[in-house]
Design a protein around this motif. Sequence first.
Motif, PDB file in Angstrom:
ATOM      1  N   MET A 187      -4.035  14.713   6.558  1.00  0.00           N
ATOM      2  CA  MET A 187      -3.719  15.158   5.097  1.00  0.00           C
ATOM      3  C   MET A 187      -3.309  14.018   4.020  1.00  0.00           C
ATOM      4  SD  MET A 187      -4.277  17.864   3.507  1.00  0.00           S
ATOM      5  CE  MET A 187      -3.879  18.837   1.918  1.00  0.00           C
ATOM      6  N   ASN A 188      -2.204  13.345   4.649  1.00  0.00           N
ATOM      7  CA  ASN A 188      -1.625  12.329   3.676  1.00  0.00           C
ATOM      8  C   ASN A 188      -2.639  11.189   3.466  1.00  0.00           C
ATOM      9  OD1 ASN A 188       0.932  13.459   3.638  1.00  0.00           O
ATOM     10  ND2 ASN A 188       1.673  12.577   5.344  1.00  0.00           N
ATOM     11  N   PHE A 189      -3.688  11.156   4.481  1.00  0.00           N
ATOM     12  CA  PHE A 189      -4.504  10.043   4.154  1.00  0.00           C
ATOM     13  C   PHE A 189      -5.651  10.333   3.306  1.00  0.00           C
ATOM     14  CE2 PHE A 189      -8.828   8.300   5.457  1.00  0.00           C
ATOM     15  CZ  PHE A 189      -8.623   7.188   5.498  1.00  0.00           C
ATOM     16  N   LEU A 190      -5.850  11.603   3.147  1.00  0.00           N
ATOM     17  CA  LEU A 190      -6.791  12.146   2.161  1.00  0.00           C
ATOM     18  C   LEU A 190      -6.165  11.938   0.677  1.00  0.00           C
ATOM     19  CD1 LEU A 190      -8.264  15.283   4.014  1.00  0.00           C
ATOM     20  CD2 LEU A 190      -9.398  13.055   3.534  1.00  0.00           C
ATOM     21  N   LYS A 191      -4.927  12.363   0.652  1.00  0.00           N
ATOM     22  CA  LYS A 191      -4.156  12.136  -0.544  1.00  0.00           C
ATOM     23  C   LYS A 191      -4.184  10.747  -1.013  1.00  0.00           C
ATOM     24  CE  LYS A 191      -0.932  16.381  -0.022  1.00  0.00           C
ATOM     25  NZ  LYS A 191       0.437  16.605  -0.073  1.00  0.00           N
ATOM     26  N   CYS A 192      -3.931   9.577  -0.099  1.00  0.00           N
ATOM     27  CA  CYS A 192      -4.000   8.570  -0.627  1.00  0.00           C
ATOM     28  C   CYS A 192      -5.499   7.839  -0.941  1.00  0.00           C
ATOM     29  CB  CYS A 192      -3.911   7.670   0.763  1.00  0.00           C
ATOM     30  SG  CYS A 192      -1.936   7.691   1.015  1.00  0.00           S
ATOM     31  N   ILE A 193      -6.537   8.435  -0.064  1.00  0.00           N
ATOM     32  CA  ILE A 193      -7.751   8.142  -0.649  1.00  0.00           C
ATOM     33  C   ILE A 193      -8.103   8.920  -2.080  1.00  0.00           C
ATOM     34  CG2 ILE A 193     -10.339   8.553  -0.364  1.00  0.00           C
ATOM     35  CD1 ILE A 193      -9.169   6.486   1.727  1.00  0.00           C
ATOM     36  N   LEU A 194      -7.698  10.194  -2.427  1.00  0.00           N
ATOM     37  CA  LEU A 194      -7.843  10.803  -3.636  1.00  0.00           C
ATOM     38  C   LEU A 194      -7.288   9.933  -4.855  1.00  0.00           C
ATOM     39  CD1 LEU A 194      -8.907  13.133  -5.390  1.00  0.00           C
ATOM     40  CD2 LEU A 194      -6.956  14.395  -4.921  1.00  0.00           C
ATOM     41  N   LEU A 195      -6.144   9.487  -4.607  1.00  0.00           N
ATOM     42  CA  LEU A 195      -5.198   8.515  -5.492  1.00  0.00           C
ATOM     43  C   LEU A 195      -5.872   7.282  -5.925  1.00  0.00           C
ATOM     44  CD1 LEU A 195      -1.620   9.078  -4.285  1.00  0.00           C
ATOM     45  CD2 LEU A 195      -2.617   9.998  -6.444  1.00  0.00           C
ATOM     46  N   LEU A 196      -6.353   6.821  -4.699  1.00  0.00           N
ATOM     47  CA  LEU A 196      -7.245   5.390  -4.992  1.00  0.00           C
ATOM     48  C   LEU A 196      -8.481   5.585  -5.687  1.00  0.00           C
ATOM     49  CD1 LEU A 196      -6.789   3.731  -1.491  1.00  0.00           C
ATOM     50  CD2 LEU A 196      -5.729   3.324  -3.592  1.00  0.00           C
ATOM     51  N   CYS A 197      -8.870   6.790  -5.800  1.00  0.00           N
ATOM     52  CA  CYS A 197     -10.227   6.941  -6.481  1.00  0.00           C
ATOM     53  C   CYS A 197     -10.144   7.423  -7.965  1.00  0.00           C
ATOM     54  CB  CYS A 197     -11.006   8.272  -5.827  1.00  0.00           C
ATOM     55  SG  CYS A 197     -11.631   7.918  -4.245  1.00  0.00           S
ATOM     56  N   LEU A 198      -8.699   8.145  -8.415  1.00  0.00           N
ATOM     57  CA  LEU A 198      -8.324   8.334  -9.392  1.00  0.00           C
ATOM     58  C   LEU A 198      -7.870   7.075 -10.258  1.00  0.00           C
ATOM     59  CD1 LEU A 198      -5.979  11.244  -8.901  1.00  0.00           C
ATOM     60  CD2 LEU A 198      -8.282  11.395 -10.113  1.00  0.00           C
ATOM     61  N   LEU A 199      -7.461   6.137  -9.538  1.00  0.00           N
ATOM     62  CA  LEU A 199      -7.126   4.739 -10.017  1.00  0.00           C
ATOM     63  C   LEU A 199      -8.372   4.067 -10.960  1.00  0.00           C
ATOM     64  CD1 LEU A 199      -4.786   3.344  -7.619  1.00  0.00           C
ATOM     65  CD2 LEU A 199      -4.067   3.907  -9.823  1.00  0.00           C
TER      66      LEU A 199
END
Length: 396
Positions: free
Chosen positions: A1-13
């Motif tokens: 789950m934490n991994f998916l959050k990191c990916i989402l944050l990177l996409c938002l950047l």
Amino acid sequence: MNFLKCILLLCLLLLLTGCWDRNELAKTSIVTGMAVDKGESFKYKLTIETTEAREMTALTATGLASSNVASLEGNTIGELVSKFNVVNATIPIYSHMRVLVISEELAKDGMLDFMDFFDRNRQIRDDFLIVIARTGKAGDILNVNNMYKKSPSLKLFTQLTTMQKDWGGAPDIKLNDYTRIYNSEGQAPVLPAVQLIGDPKKGGNIENLKSEAPDNQVKVNSLAAFKNGKLAGYASLYEVRDLLFVQGKIKSTSIDAKCVDEKKKFEYRVTHSTTKITAKEVKGIPNFYIKIKTEGILDGTECLTKLGNAGAFESFELSINKTMEKEIKEFIKKTKEEFNADIFGLGDLLREQDYKNFKKYKDTWDDGYAKAKMHVDFNSEIKRSGLRKERYIENK
């Protein structure tokens, strides 16, 4: 789950924007005008006017110069623009440029290849005016300060715009208009021309700004016509108005004509004008039927005609029509004989309305224009006589 959050944050950047090309205001200067002359050591001499924002308003002005004018020589305008910091301390911003002044010397020699730079450059907008500087250096035009506008370029831009709107003595030619007409098959380009009156060395003097009768002024006095990229000649302010009448671009103007006895004159203020042109070839000759219809008011009169009488305006209207038809025909004749160039754009109208016959003139429209017949019909209508009906000075 934490991994998916990191990916989402990177996409938002990736969606966030930055100011990678920002420039601090203190390190920039706004360019309001440019002038191009022949260089002494190189091909071109570029003059740029930049403004000091704090000196442009009364609240923040400290009495220093409101604008700075600097020059640099080189072989291309692109080169000069990119290295202008040789003489300028701040970063020039060109997107707010209002006027480009070109010397008569360059125009006569057809050295206008640098116009491609302005048309191509993404940092420069295409809404600035282009003018020709008669009998002098183009750079001197940017050195004439004035009381109305502290920036010479901003004053000249306002001067040309107002002249076109109130009297019709200057065409509204911007970069995109010049480029379109230059590449047209049936029209030759024109540009407004200005002249420096007075001593060029006194133009930037602060006393010129304070004087009620300045030693140095920039006067809008004519129109420059071009043929094959070179200056072909000049037209007077009245002829500029004739051009705009034919093109249907007159917003407002004043016409003076003779009274019935032809010893006195009256003024007709045009408030509305429309033009309709029919173009067709008849027996191998291009014919243009130009119908100009105007409405306006009686602006002043020396005539003895009683304005309260029925049909009193008819003699005035006939005189106006006769005067303007003669004036426009004479100017058309001048463009044929002196310029040998269709500055009215009649060739484009023939292409639109009678393309079958225009095709044979596609590459030689000058020949078609030279033999074309012009039929001018000027129709004026005086709507009212202003605040007064009869003359305040009675005939004694």
